[in-house]
Design an enzyme around this catalytic site. Structure first.
Site, PDB file in Angstrom:
ATOM      1  N   ASP A   8       0.812  -1.221   0.000  1.00  0.00           N
ATOM      2  CA  ASP A   8       0.000   0.000   0.000  1.00  0.00           C
ATOM      3  C   ASP A   8       0.848   1.276   0.000  1.00  0.00           C
ATOM      4  O   ASP A   8       0.358   2.355  -0.319  1.00  0.00           O
ATOM      5  CB  ASP A   8      -0.931   0.021   1.228  1.00  0.00           C
ATOM      6  CG  ASP A   8      -2.042  -1.017   1.103  1.00  0.00           C
ATOM      7  OD1 ASP A   8      -2.306  -1.487  -0.022  1.00  0.00           O
ATOM      8  OD2 ASP A   8      -2.639  -1.358   2.135  1.00  0.00           O
ATOM      9  N   LYS A  43      -5.149  -3.015  -7.834  1.00  0.00           N
ATOM     10  CA  LYS A  43      -5.622  -2.244  -6.673  1.00  0.00           C
ATOM     11  C   LYS A  43      -6.734  -1.290  -7.134  1.00  0.00           C
ATOM     12  O   LYS A  43      -7.298  -1.468  -8.200  1.00  0.00           O
ATOM     13  CB  LYS A  43      -4.446  -1.506  -6.028  1.00  0.00           C
ATOM     14  CG  LYS A  43      -3.426  -2.437  -5.381  1.00  0.00           C
ATOM     15  CD  LYS A  43      -4.006  -3.145  -4.165  1.00  0.00           C
ATOM     16  CE  LYS A  43      -3.028  -4.090  -3.521  1.00  0.00           C
ATOM     17  NZ  LYS A  43      -3.660  -4.952  -2.511  1.00  0.00           N
TER      18      LYS A  43
HETATM   19  C1  S3P Z   1      -5.708  -5.295   3.118  1.00  0.00           C
HETATM   20  C2  S3P Z   1      -4.875  -6.101   2.407  1.00  0.00           C
HETATM   21  C3  S3P Z   1      -4.160  -5.659   1.201  1.00  0.00           C
HETATM   22  C4  S3P Z   1      -4.110  -4.143   1.115  1.00  0.00           C
HETATM   23  C5  S3P Z   1      -5.439  -3.496   1.395  1.00  0.00           C
HETATM   24  C6  S3P Z   1      -5.940  -3.888   2.769  1.00  0.00           C
HETATM   25  C7  S3P Z   1      -6.373  -5.854   4.299  1.00  0.00           C
HETATM   26  O1  S3P Z   1      -4.843  -6.153   0.072  1.00  0.00           O
HETATM   27  O2  S3P Z   1      -3.637  -3.738  -0.145  1.00  0.00           O
HETATM   28  O3  S3P Z   1      -5.312  -2.095   1.350  1.00  0.00           O
HETATM   29  O4  S3P Z   1      -6.926  -5.090   5.107  1.00  0.00           O
HETATM   30  O5  S3P Z   1      -6.369  -7.083   4.442  1.00  0.00           O
HETATM   31  P1  S3P Z   1      -4.645  -7.679  -0.409  1.00  0.00           P
HETATM   32  O6  S3P Z   1      -5.104  -8.546   0.668  1.00  0.00           O
HETATM   33  O7  S3P Z   1      -5.480  -7.806  -1.620  1.00  0.00           O
HETATM   34  O8  S3P Z   1      -3.189  -7.781  -0.713  1.00  0.00           O
END
Ligand code: S3P
Length: 431
Positions: free
Chosen positions: A313, A340
């Site tokens: 992120d 994303k």
């Molecule tokens: C998150 C996991 C990440 C991240 C997102 C929040 C979470 O995504 O990029 O902003 O709260 O579990 P991914 O699980 O798709 O990698």
């Protein structure tokens, strides 16, 4: 909405930022299926986490805001009700992906959709394990929202994550709460572990051994009093601002320092940042503390493998820092950035182009040469909160006033971002 950002002479001050987005989602979902009330302090004020509150209340778990807390009336594991309308996840991948694990196990059907950006994001990554568990889910073109979920009795599975994704892991674990027996998730690359910590906090039987998580189904979850630490991923924008502008110093208080997230601090220190962490304490199983950061020459470096997953992120704002660093920044193994809220490799490169910064994109990475000059530009967030904030930070170092179109998208994770940015940055021209 358009924001105008002037160059900063210095970035300084003491800040307290909104609650962590990842932790807030998990607390709200688990509170809804726990028994009794859960009180959550410092719940994220971002739109994404409001989508989760809307979703749990549509499922019968009453949500109230009382004395700065969010209070959720838990319905117990079996107590959710069929929603009267489609559930709206807004822009939030966490809401749709994690909640689907719970919805798949209900004795009713539901539909969940999101905004234009969310409607382009892949859901097959959760549909696969959930259907192995016996779930019935239909999606547009087999993989995109809206999802139509027909509740079913789920069975436990042993699942190895094909992509490092805490959302997928959490979805499987939430579904596993409803399965008889042990659900096991293996993660070859570590992802944030807020779900494991929150499940333990609510009383679930969960064991973590290296990269293997084992959860016993059908626990009794109990409502809790919880406090959410401030969001380290939001703090990242201010940390980079302090590193980009000479003579800066910021203190950011009460920030979440969970080791699966704090790779950010290790990485910044490894490339020259001066960071002190003070007053570390544990809150509901999560570490939190104060961060003091001051400007320092940044060398640049490489982000790859597990580090990419741990910083996913933060990469847009780290790319901005890379362009100002001595040796530049190389980012590898970052194919996830393309799915994303926007294709973040493309949106970073496009905003770089507008400010005259060279960068070279590959299918799963980015190379940003260092020592580049930051020109004032007309940026666009392309509807992505982290792009809006990353380029607002870039604008602080530019040679004139910049604008950011669609800047209101910052409120997905961080309403009030621009006013705090103005408070900490004394304007003036940078040589
Ligand atoms: C998150 C996991 C990440 C991240 C997102 C929040 C979470 O995504 O990029 O902003 O709260 O579990 P991914 O699980 O798709 O990698």
């Amino acid at each position: 909405m358009q924001e105008r950002i002037s160059p900063a002479r210095r970035v300084s001050g003491t800040l307290r930022l909104p609650g962590d987005k990842s932790i807030s989602h998990r607390y709200a979902m688990l509170a809804a299926i726990a028994e009794g009330d859960t009180h959550i302090r410092n719940y994220s004020i971002g739109a994404d986490c409001q989508s989760t509150l809307g979703a749990v209340s549509a499922l019968g778990a009453a949500v109230e805001r009382r004395d700065g807390e969010v209070v959720i009336q838990g319905r117990g594991l079996e107590g959710l009700e069929a929603p009267r309308a489609d559930i709206d996840a807004g822009n939030s991948g966490s809401t749709i992906r994690m909640l689907s694990g719970i919805l798949a196990a209900q004795n009713f059907s539901s539909r969940i959709h999101g905004d234009e950006s969310l409607s382009r994001r892949p859901m097959d990554r959760i549909m696969r394990p959930l259907s192995e568990m016996g779930a019935r889910i239909a999606a547009r073109d087999g993989r995109f929202p809206p999802l139509a979920i027909t509740g079913a009795r789920l069975k436990p599975i042993e699942y190895t994550l094909p992509v490092p994704s805490a959302q997928v892991k959490s979805c499987v674990l939430f579904a596993g709460l409803y399965a008889d027996g042990a659900t096991v998730v293996h993660e070859p690359i570590r992802s944030r572990d807020h779900t494991e910590i929150a499940l333990r906090e609510f009383g679930a039987d969960i064991a973590v051994e290296r990269r293997k998580i084992t959860l016993r189904g059908r626990p009794r979850l109990a409502g809790r009093n919880l406090t959410v630490p401030s969001d380290l991923s939001s703090a990242a924008f201010f940390m980079v601002a302090a590193l980009l502008i000479p003579d800066s110093e910021l203190v950011i208080q009460g920030v979440g320092l969970n080791p699966t997230r704090s790779t950010l601090l290790d990485f910044l220190m490894s490339i020259g940042a001066s960071i002190k962490v003070l007053n570390v304490a544990q809150v509901n199983g999560e570490l939190a503390g104060d961060i003091r950061i001051s400007s320092a020459p940044i060398r640049g470096g490489v982000i790859e493998k597990e580090t990419t997953a741990a910083l996913i992120d933060e990469i847009p704002v780290l790319a901005v820092l890379g362009a100002a660093s001595e040796n530049g920044l190389i980012i590898r193994d970052a194919g996830e950035l393309r799915v994303k809220e926007t294709d973040r490799i493309a949106t970073v490169v496009e905003n770089f182009r507008r400010m005259g910064i060279a960068a070279e994109a590959s299918p799963d990475g980015l190379r940003v040469p260092g020592r580049q000059r930051f020109r004032a530009a007309a940026f666009d967030s392309f509807g992505d909160h982290r792009i809006a904030m990353a380029f607002a930070v870039a604008a602080l170092r530019s040679d004139g006033e910049s604008t950011i179109d669609n800047a209101d998208s910052a409120s997905v994770s961080f309403p009030g971002f621009f006013s705090i940015l103005r408070q900490v940055s004394a304007s003036g021209s940078v040589q």
